[in-house]
Design an enzyme around this catalytic site. Sequence first.
Site, PDB file in Angstrom:
ATOM      1  N   TRP A   1     -80.019 -50.878  21.828  1.00  0.00           N
ATOM      2  CA  TRP A   1     -80.665 -50.985  23.143  1.00  0.00           C
ATOM      3  C   TRP A   1     -80.094 -49.911  24.081  1.00  0.00           C
ATOM      4  CZ3 TRP A   1     -79.636 -55.904  26.623  1.00  0.00           C
ATOM      5  CH2 TRP A   1     -80.425 -55.854  27.773  1.00  0.00           C
TER       6      TRP A   1
ATOM      7  N   ARG B   1     -70.820 -58.439  24.617  1.00  0.00           N
ATOM      8  CA  ARG B   1     -71.789 -59.555  24.619  1.00  0.00           C
ATOM      9  C   ARG B   1     -71.022 -60.844  24.372  1.00  0.00           C
ATOM     10  NH1 ARG B   1     -76.960 -60.061  20.418  1.00  0.00           N
ATOM     11  NH2 ARG B   1     -78.088 -61.621  21.623  1.00  0.00           N
TER      12      ARG B   1
ATOM     13  N   ARG C   1     -84.267 -58.861  16.508  1.00  0.00           N
ATOM     14  CA  ARG C   1     -84.459 -60.227  16.009  1.00  0.00           C
ATOM     15  C   ARG C   1     -84.987 -61.107  17.142  1.00  0.00           C
ATOM     16  NH1 ARG C   1     -81.462 -64.925  15.200  1.00  0.00           N
ATOM     17  NH2 ARG C   1     -80.027 -64.140  16.773  1.00  0.00           N
ATOM     18  N   LYS C   2     -84.117 -61.568  18.046  1.00  0.00           N
ATOM     19  CA  LYS C   2     -84.587 -62.445  19.137  1.00  0.00           C
ATOM     20  C   LYS C   2     -84.350 -61.842  20.517  1.00  0.00           C
ATOM     21  CE  LYS C   2     -84.509 -67.070  17.192  1.00  0.00           C
ATOM     22  NZ  LYS C   2     -83.909 -68.405  17.323  1.00  0.00           N
TER      23      LYS C   2
ATOM     24  N   HIS D   1     -68.335 -48.069  17.092  1.00  0.00           N
ATOM     25  CA  HIS D   1     -67.890 -49.468  17.081  1.00  0.00           C
ATOM     26  C   HIS D   1     -66.364 -49.540  16.902  1.00  0.00           C
ATOM     27  CE1 HIS D   1     -72.010 -50.755  16.807  1.00  0.00           C
ATOM     28  NE2 HIS D   1     -72.190 -50.374  15.561  1.00  0.00           N
TER      29      HIS D   1
ATOM     30  N   TYR E   1     -73.989 -57.512  28.023  1.00  0.00           N
ATOM     31  CA  TYR E   1     -75.373 -57.696  27.539  1.00  0.00           C
ATOM     32  C   TYR E   1     -76.084 -58.649  28.508  1.00  0.00           C
ATOM     33  CZ  TYR E   1     -79.014 -59.258  24.199  1.00  0.00           C
ATOM     34  OH  TYR E   1     -80.207 -59.569  23.572  1.00  0.00           O
TER      35      TYR E   1
HETATM   36  P1  A3P Z   1     -80.175 -60.752  18.225  1.00  0.00           P
HETATM   37  O1  A3P Z   1     -79.811 -60.675  16.784  1.00  0.00           O
HETATM   38  O2  A3P Z   1     -79.447 -61.861  18.937  1.00  0.00           O
HETATM   39  O3  A3P Z   1     -81.633 -60.814  18.462  1.00  0.00           O
HETATM   40  P2  A3P Z   1     -76.941 -53.976  17.934  1.00  0.00           P
HETATM   41  O4  A3P Z   1     -77.918 -52.978  18.379  1.00  0.00           O
HETATM   42  O5  A3P Z   1     -75.565 -53.791  18.513  1.00  0.00           O
HETATM   43  O6  A3P Z   1     -76.934 -54.127  16.450  1.00  0.00           O
HETATM   44  O7  A3P Z   1     -77.387 -55.385  18.550  1.00  0.00           O
HETATM   45  C1  A3P Z   1     -78.521 -56.059  18.077  1.00  0.00           C
HETATM   46  C2  A3P Z   1     -78.825 -57.215  19.007  1.00  0.00           C
HETATM   47  O8  A3P Z   1     -79.337 -56.684  20.247  1.00  0.00           O
HETATM   48  C3  A3P Z   1     -79.911 -58.118  18.435  1.00  0.00           C
HETATM   49  O9  A3P Z   1     -79.662 -59.424  18.938  1.00  0.00           O
HETATM   50  C4  A3P Z   1     -81.151 -57.501  19.057  1.00  0.00           C
HETATM   51  O10 A3P Z   1     -82.276 -58.354  19.068  1.00  0.00           O
HETATM   52  C5  A3P Z   1     -80.647 -57.214  20.464  1.00  0.00           C
HETATM   53  N1  A3P Z   1     -81.466 -56.224  21.181  1.00  0.00           N
HETATM   54  C6  A3P Z   1     -81.933 -55.044  20.719  1.00  0.00           C
HETATM   55  N2  A3P Z   1     -82.676 -54.429  21.649  1.00  0.00           N
HETATM   56  C7  A3P Z   1     -82.674 -55.227  22.734  1.00  0.00           C
HETATM   57  C8  A3P Z   1     -83.280 -55.123  24.026  1.00  0.00           C
HETATM   58  N3  A3P Z   1     -84.039 -54.093  24.360  1.00  0.00           N
HETATM   59  N4  A3P Z   1     -83.059 -56.143  24.895  1.00  0.00           N
HETATM   60  C9  A3P Z   1     -82.299 -57.186  24.550  1.00  0.00           C
HETATM   61  N5  A3P Z   1     -81.713 -57.353  23.347  1.00  0.00           N
HETATM   62  C10 A3P Z   1     -81.892 -56.379  22.442  1.00  0.00           C
END
Ligand code: A3P
Length: 315
Positions: A71, A152, A271-272, A130, A215
């Site tokens: 994101w 987060r 995902r969510k 990371h 987050y």
């Molecule tokens: P969930 O698995 O809870 O849905 P990363 O990019 O560090 O791997 O993090 C992935 C997490 O960020 C996932 O969470 C994903 O859905 C969420 N995510 C990605 N893009 C997002 C956005 N634009 N707004 C909010 N959450 C987002």
Amino acid sequence: MDKSRKTVVEYLDKILADSEKAAPEDLLSSYKGILYPGTLCSPETFQVLDSFEARSDDVILATYPKNGTNWLDQVLNDLETTAAKYTEEEIKERINITNELSLFPRLEFGDPEKFKRMKELPVRRIIITHLLPQVLPKSVFNSMAKILLLVRNLKDTAVSYFHFYNNIPTLPSFGSWDEYFTAFMHGKLCWGSYFDYLVEWNKHMDDENVMAITYEELKENQTLGLKKIADFFGFSLSEEEIQTVAEKSSFKAMKEKSSKTHGAFGKILFRKGIIGDWKDHFSEAQNKEMDRKFEECLAGTKLGEKMKYGLYCKA
Ligand code: A3P
């Protein structure tokens, strides 16, 4: 396909394909006691990590996996590009150079030669990692490059990482949530313990070149969050420009475009995107165990306070 993402998508698709073929024992590698995904990180690259030379104008994003890295990757790229007012030609040139140099989406991914290639990049660099602060190349702190630390809440991070582990062929699956929860609490996951990550970054909360953002604050008021980020890096954008970046980076917008920006990986990643999914996963005993560990490690610390554990993690 979005041209700017072509090599990233090809890279991600290749990693997924290689992981499907990899023997289970090759999925994980370990360096100085911390696990990493074997198809992405190699000991050879870690051995030369310190040869990476940070620049004072680098834009650095530090996150633990599943904190919303992808994101903020898009947000930072859009904020930087909008503020710099690159011409179409300059944008194309940037994309070509980045593709030619075959740079990877995370500082610690890829071949050991990449740090030499990164030196050649004649544009402002956005670097994502990371890694724990003590594992980062020394020049990251010495250069005074600005570091955005994205965190987060612990419980949603744990849940998101669980689904990621079990859905992506790059990582070995867990038999059950309970088995995974034990691994999470003991830091037996790639990039190590999230508790350790937060404890170590908390030591940098007073560094003038480090800013932490959560987050949850971004979810609750994305425009305000983006303004804070833009101010920190000195990106100058109008209200309208901030709004455009916010709209483009909403969860819905990013999920809809995910096959173009992230290939097959997009389906697993987006995902969510909500706060509080942990309530459907944690047992009462697991809640208590995590609450206790938070009290021991982070309660009362600057970063711990910023994360508002009581608001986002209490049942
Ligand atoms: P969930 O698995 O809870 O849905 P990363 O990019 O560090 O791997 O993090 C992935 C997490 O960020 C996932 O969470 C994903 O859905 C969420 N995510 C990605 N893009 C997002 C956005 N634009 N707004 C909010 N959450 C987002």
